[in-house]
Design a protein around this motif. Structure first.
Motif, short mmCIF file in Angstrom:
data_model
loop_
_atom_site.label_atom_id
_atom_site.label_comp_id
_atom_site.label_asym_id
_atom_site.label_seq_id
_atom_site.Cartn_x
_atom_site.Cartn_y
_atom_site.Cartn_z
N ASN A 14 0.84 -1.19 0.00
CA ASN A 14 0.00 0.00 0.00
C ASN A 14 0.87 1.23 0.00
OD1 ASN A 14 -2.76 -0.59 -0.16
ND2 ASN A 14 -2.69 -1.48 1.89
N GLN A 20 -1.78 5.06 -2.42
CA GLN A 20 -2.71 5.83 -1.60
C GLN A 20 -2.81 7.28 -2.06
OE1 GLN A 20 -3.92 4.28 1.51
NE2 GLN A 20 -2.10 3.46 2.51
N PHE A 21 -1.97 7.69 -2.97
CA PHE A 21 -2.00 9.06 -3.50
C PHE A 21 -1.81 10.12 -2.43
CE2 PHE A 21 -4.87 6.61 -6.28
CZ PHE A 21 -4.11 6.63 -7.41
N LEU A 22 -0.92 9.88 -1.48
CA LEU A 22 -0.64 10.92 -0.49
C LEU A 22 0.76 11.46 -0.75
CD1 LEU A 22 -2.06 9.18 2.69
CD2 LEU A 22 -3.12 10.92 1.30
N THR A 73 -9.36 16.62 12.94
CA THR A 73 -8.67 17.30 11.83
C THR A 73 -7.97 18.56 12.31
OG1 THR A 73 -10.51 16.55 10.48
CG2 THR A 73 -9.01 18.13 9.50
N CYS A 113 0.43 16.26 2.51
CA CYS A 113 -0.71 15.55 3.05
C CYS A 113 -0.34 14.14 3.50
CB CYS A 113 -1.88 15.53 2.07
SG CYS A 113 -1.48 14.87 0.47
N LEU A 116 -0.29 14.29 7.43
CA LEU A 116 -1.62 14.28 8.04
C LEU A 116 -2.34 12.96 7.74
CD1 LEU A 116 -3.39 16.25 9.67
CD2 LEU A 116 -4.57 16.77 7.56
N GLY A 117 -2.18 12.48 6.51
CA GLY A 117 -2.83 11.23 6.13
C GLY A 117 -2.39 10.07 7.00
N ILE A 120 -3.69 10.26 10.56
CA ILE A 120 -5.11 9.89 10.66
C ILE A 120 -5.28 8.38 10.50
CG2 ILE A 120 -7.39 10.10 9.59
CD1 ILE A 120 -6.71 12.97 8.87
N LEU A 121 -4.55 7.80 9.52
CA LEU A 121 -4.66 6.36 9.29
C LEU A 121 -4.20 5.56 10.51
CD1 LEU A 121 -3.39 5.93 5.62
CD2 LEU A 121 -5.68 5.48 6.48
N ARG A 124 -6.91 4.80 12.90
CA ARG A 124 -8.15 4.20 12.40
C ARG A 124 -8.46 2.95 13.19
NH1 ARG A 124 -8.85 3.60 6.10
NH2 ARG A 124 -8.01 1.60 6.70
N ASP A 126 -9.95 0.25 12.66
CA ASP A 126 -9.87 -1.12 12.17
C ASP A 126 -8.44 -1.64 12.13
OD1 ASP A 126 -10.56 0.93 10.17
OD2 ASP A 126 -9.74 -0.52 8.78
N TYR A 127 -7.44 -0.78 12.23
CA TYR A 127 -6.09 -1.31 12.40
C TYR A 127 -5.87 -1.73 13.85
CZ TYR A 127 -4.72 0.47 7.82
OH TYR A 127 -4.63 0.71 6.48
N VAL B 100 -10.33 -3.38 7.54
CA VAL B 100 -11.39 -4.31 7.89
C VAL B 100 -12.51 -4.28 6.86
CG1 VAL B 100 -13.20 -4.71 9.60
CG2 VAL B 100 -10.89 -4.17 10.35
N CYS C 25 -3.28 15.27 -4.76
CA CYS C 25 -3.61 14.05 -4.02
C CYS C 25 -5.07 13.67 -4.18
CB CYS C 25 -3.25 14.18 -2.55
SG CYS C 25 -1.51 14.51 -2.31
N GLY C 29 -6.59 10.60 -6.15
CA GLY C 29 -7.09 9.59 -5.23
C GLY C 29 -8.57 9.27 -5.35
N THR C 80 -14.02 20.23 8.65
CA THR C 80 -14.74 19.36 9.58
C THR C 80 -16.25 19.49 9.37
OG1 THR C 80 -12.95 19.78 11.11
CG2 THR C 80 -14.87 18.65 11.98
N LEU C 99 -10.76 9.12 3.44
CA LEU C 99 -9.68 9.89 4.05
C LEU C 99 -9.48 11.25 3.38
CD1 LEU C 99 -7.20 9.90 5.98
CD2 LEU C 99 -5.92 8.83 4.15
N PHE C 100 -9.89 11.37 2.11
CA PHE C 100 -9.56 12.59 1.39
C PHE C 100 -10.39 13.80 1.82
CE2 PHE C 100 -7.55 9.47 -1.31
CZ PHE C 100 -6.33 10.09 -1.52
N PRO C 102 -10.94 14.86 5.23
CA PRO C 102 -10.10 15.62 6.17
C PRO C 102 -8.85 16.19 5.50
CG PRO C 102 -10.18 13.29 6.76
CD PRO C 102 -11.25 13.52 5.77
N LEU C 103 -8.38 15.53 4.45
CA LEU C 103 -7.15 16.00 3.81
C LEU C 103 -7.35 17.26 2.96
CD1 LEU C 103 -5.26 12.75 2.85
CD2 LEU C 103 -4.92 14.26 4.77
N VAL C 106 -5.03 20.10 3.94
CA VAL C 106 -3.67 20.29 3.44
C VAL C 106 -3.65 20.42 1.92
CG1 VAL C 106 -2.26 19.39 5.28
CG2 VAL C 106 -3.38 17.82 3.73
#
Lengths: 192, 198, 195
Positions: A14, A20-22, A73, A113, A116-117, A120-121, A124, A126-127, B100, C25, C29, C80, C99-100, C102-103, C106
């Protein structure tokens, strides 16, 4: 073992840039030379790891207990921005050599980004990461960023010498090359 | 009007005021949207349940801890004229390609699958998202599937489920989620049926 | 510069994605379909216009040394708000943008317009600028999303155009980069024709 899977997943499967385009802005912006891309990668790794630790603690010990996760955020971006400022000031005092190497990239990182990405991930649900896993996750993503941007810079240095059709010169050619790299990275899909 | 001087007091005051105004606004918006968000989630849950169960007029919710995994599964018992007609199990797997995957699986009283519908996932668009009902008919193969007679695994792993081209991991994960629901259903079938008044 | 020009510059001449290469991004994305691209573009437009309004209103009261953090807080608040409102009323779009949202904070485009335009101009110009840039961004994302959806899935806004699966690679990550590369080249040519 768990940590190795997280790192390999973040670097190859990933990949933060190609899947993920970040962090596309620095990816295209500072990848003209290999040396600058290495500097940028170093700065990203430094800030990404620090920011993940701080935001992870803030999220789990302030935002969740007070039930104000909707401030995620806003608090994260402030943490990243002030962290970058702080790192800049401290580096200047403590290690002028490192500051010389990373200094000019630090202000650019606030709007990266990828930072920040990843922060945030990393929280998450689910991880279900605990702190150490989140840190490893951040390092893995930073390594993934470093690998792709340095690879890309190497290709771009050659691309400059090529006879590219007029309309495709500059950004369009770089984007197509990025696409081909992304295609190559899809080969890692079944690695974990 | 001249710009404010960057004195320490001015800077601190400005930031405090800006931050306070922002937090106040966000708290207001949060409280305003809290209920609609809950409603949207509940509507999505209800829609998923009615997709995988025969017609019902009453729901009862139980929860059981699966043998594999710590998060409890939510069992939605569907009744028609006070008679149990099926159980919709909200299940999950962490074997997905990225993150998940959650799904709702409907069982009849013998444990045969009525239908499956995904609840949420972050799989790759174009590949793994074929588990969605709207994106492809892949998940239709589970309708009428009997896990006690056939094997709930993709063919590559020696099972009876067709995989998804270029997204084996996702297909495998989806089977894992359904299998978790089935195992838990069979382990607790007695309790569920008693609850259903039989 | 007239307001009309101020508005229309965002589409071709100073298109945030194709020319300024900002906000790439989300542009890469979320553009797996035209609908997602449009949704993201409009969400960004909302944030851009709102933060431009607020920044142009408060610009005289903010000491210049804390102007960036103040702008960031303003932008983050609007992001937000979009996040919460979208989850409440458009849950399907909320899930696919993920995710994009909140992004957007930036997205260099939003911060860039606040700093370069809204903090130096009156409110009306700032609104026009935000609308023009935001809609230019939405235009670019819809175009890229449409291109990827048509080539990759044979659909446009979910309507089937031709039978078959299309070229899957355009829905996947590499197709985003390659599609954008050719659109940037195309925009370069169109821009040159206009000049």
């Amino acid at each position: 073992m768990e940590y190795i899977v997280i790192i390999i997943g973040a670097v190859f499967v990933n990949n933060i840039v190609l899947a993920q385009f970040l962090g596309i802005c620095p990816y295209l912006g500072v990848s003209a030379k290999v040396s600058t891309s290495v500097g940028m990668s170093g700065a990203v790794m430094f800030v990404m790891t620090l920011a993940t630790i701080v935001t992870f603690l803030i999220y789990n010990y302030i935002l969740i207990p007070f039930d104000i996760t909707y401030l995620q955020t806003i608090s994260y971006i402030l943490v990243v921005a002030s962290l970058v400022q702080m790192v800049e000031i401290i580096l200047k005092k403590v290690s002028p050599a490192l500051y010389q190497a990373l200094g000019i990239f630090l202000p650019l990182i606030v709007t990266n980004c990828a930072i920040l990405g990843v922060t945030i991930l990393a929280v998450r649900e689910d991880y279900g990461f605990h702190l150490l896993e989140a840190v490893v996750f951040a390092i893995g993503n930073a390594l993934g960023f470093a690998l792709t941007i340095v690879l890309f810079a190497g290709i771009r240095e050659h691309l400059d010498l090529m006879d590219v059709p007029k309309g495709m010169r500059g950004a369009p050619a770089a984007l197509v090359v990025a696409g081909i790299l992304a295609l190559a990275f899809m080969g890692f899909a079944n690695l974990v | 009007m001249a710009k404010k001087e960057s004195t320490f007091l001015n800077m601190v005051l400005t930031l405090v005021i800006v931050a306070a105004a922002a937090s106040f606004t966000l708290a207001t918006v949060y409280n305003l949207t809290k209920e609609p968000i809950e409603r949207a989630r509940e509507a999505a849950r209800q829609a998923a349940i009615s997709m995988v169960l025969p017609e019902f007029d009453e729901l009862q919710t139980l929860s059981f801890i699966p043998a594999t995994g710590s998060e409890p599964l939510e069992f939605n018992l569907g009744f028609k004229n006070n008679e149990l007609v099926g159980v919709a199990v909200a299940t999950y797997t962490s074997m997905g390609y990225s993150g998940v995957i959650r799904a709702m699986v409907g069982f009849d009283l013998d444990g045969r699958i009525i239908d499956v519908v995904h609840l949420s996932h972050t799989e790759t668009p174009g590949l793994g998202d074929k588990i969605e009902k709207g994106k492809s008919d892949w998940s239709d193969q589970f309708a009428g599937f009997d896990p006690s007679a056939s094997v709930l695994r993709v063919r590559n792993d020696g099972g009876d489920v067709d995989g998804i081209t270029a997204a084996t991991i996702t297909a495998r994960a989806y089977c894992d989620a359904i299998d978790r629901a089935w195992q838990t259903f069979m382990a607790n079938r007695e309790t569920v049926l008693k609850e259903g008044g039989e | 510069m007239g307001q009309l020009q101020n508005f229309s510059k965002g589409f071709i001449r100073e298109n945030p994605v194709f020319v300024l290469l900002l906000g790439l991004c989300p542009a890469l994305g979320v553009t797996t379909s035209a609908f997602n691209g449009l949704g993201m573009g409009l969400a960004t437009t909302f944030v851009l216009v709102s933060s431009n309004i607020v920044v142009s209103l408060i610009k005289n009261y903010i000491p210049s040394k804390v102007r960036i953090p103040s702008f960031i807080v303003v932008i983050a608040s609007f992001v937000t708000i979009v996040d919460l409102v979208m989850e409440a009323y458009m849950p399907a779009l909320f899930d696919s943008l993920g995710l994009f949202i909140p992004l957007i904070v930036v997205n260099c485009l939003v911060m860039g317009r606040a700093e370069a335009f809204a903090s130096k101009n009156n409110t009306f110009s700032a609104i026009v600028d935000g609308l023009g840039m935001g809609l230019g961004f939405a235009f670019a994302l819809t175009l890229l999303g449409g291109l990827r959806e048509i080539l990759g899935a044979g659909e446009f806004f979910g309507l089937s155009l031709f039978a078959g699966d299309g070229m899957l690679v355009f829905v996947l990550a590499p197709g985003a980069f390659i599609g954008l590369g050719y659109l940037v080249a195309l925009n370069n040519i169109v821009k040159k024709k206009l000049d």
